[in-house]
Design an enzyme around this catalytic site. Sequence first.
Site, mmCIF file in Angstrom:
data_model
loop_
_atom_site.group_PDB
_atom_site.id
_atom_site.type_symbol
_atom_site.label_atom_id
_atom_site.label_comp_id
_atom_site.label_asym_id
_atom_site.label_seq_id
_atom_site.Cartn_x
_atom_site.Cartn_y
_atom_site.Cartn_z
ATOM 1 N N LYS A 161 0.801 -1.218 0.000
ATOM 2 C CA LYS A 161 0.000 0.000 0.000
ATOM 3 C C LYS A 161 0.836 1.272 0.000
ATOM 4 C CE LYS A 161 -4.162 -1.733 -0.093
ATOM 5 N NZ LYS A 161 -5.088 -1.470 -1.222
ATOM 6 N N ASP A 162 2.135 1.156 0.260
ATOM 7 C CA ASP A 162 3.004 2.338 0.142
ATOM 8 C C ASP A 162 2.937 2.915 -1.268
ATOM 9 O OD1 ASP A 162 3.750 1.732 2.711
ATOM 10 O OD2 ASP A 162 5.898 1.657 2.303
#
Length: 378
Positions: free
Chosen positions: A77-78
């Site tokens: 999700k970064d």
Amino acid sequence: MFRQSVRRFATTAARKVAAANPPSPYTLAVSKAQGVAKGLTGAIGNTPLIRLNKLSEETGCDVLGKAEFMNPGGSVKDRAALYVVLDAEERGLLKAGGTVVEGTAGNTGIGLAHVCRSRGYRLVIYMPNTQSQGKVDLLRLLGAEVYPVAAVAFDNPENYNHQARRHAERLQKETGNAVWTNQFDNTANRRAHIETTGPEIWAQTDGKVDAFTCATGTAGTLAGTTRYLKDISGGRVKSYLADPPGSVLHSYIQSGGKLSERSGGSITEGIGQGRITDNLAPDLDLVDGSLHISDEKSIEMVYRCLDEEGLYLGASSALNVVAAKEVAELMGPGHTVVTMLCDGAYRYADRLFSRKWLESKNLLGAVPKHLEKYIVLA
């Protein structure tokens, strides 16, 4: 006497260094390519592909997992977090000192907290109050303002996503410098994987990837990676959606487009969906098939990956590995199948390795007897 001993030690150490093997060409090439990251956001992406040796031997394929737990914030999700912020900047919605608002129950919030801190933005998070206190504490530790709210369905106006949107709209009116990043329907999420994940996989496999599979929540990873790999391969690379219990996407694909009512649930977090998001919609017709992966299979694979590969993975990553194994079996020996190792198990260890929790979910029997030694928590 002391000086002579130091000299002898230094001389011996120098000889050992000189006698050591020189760095491999691979080490030098990777180090040179990586260079120096320009801040935390420069270190997002370019994660390695790990060959899962045991599963590769079992299937006769190269089963590869993209090590997304090596991102600075610890998850895939970064990538989306960085791109939704960059998109807001590019469109002039976010300026220095502004506020980012998001509704998230997990890793996107953690990724946004890292990205916002590194770029000087304030972050406000709305999340269901069913999430662990540990997650709330971590987000606050990273500088986020967190509002746990009642867990209600998406069509309820008090759903955490809608509350986040209203908060951002209110701030925008007051300050002119706030944005709701809207991870589910903001296609900058999908763009992150078209521009980074897909090209990385293609380059790392030297164009020899035959299939890609992963589960979806926002669907940015599946849609963006599928789009890139389909385009670059002229449609050759196959794409399979992996779906947990309680999600409707597997039945949607298998039924040819009939959206059923969502029911049941899964122990996995951050994946599964009851609707077609804007991230998925443009590329849904590129998906070649889908697989339903039970919680029992996911739990078994959590323990197998730990024991056989030394990989400490969360349940969503383990579900992806099960899907990759099944796709490899479907395609037959000699193929290369890639999936996403979304994050590690350290955020979920108090459940995944707890006998009491496994029993409460009727999943203790899913752990192979010889692997019960890893159930170390009561």
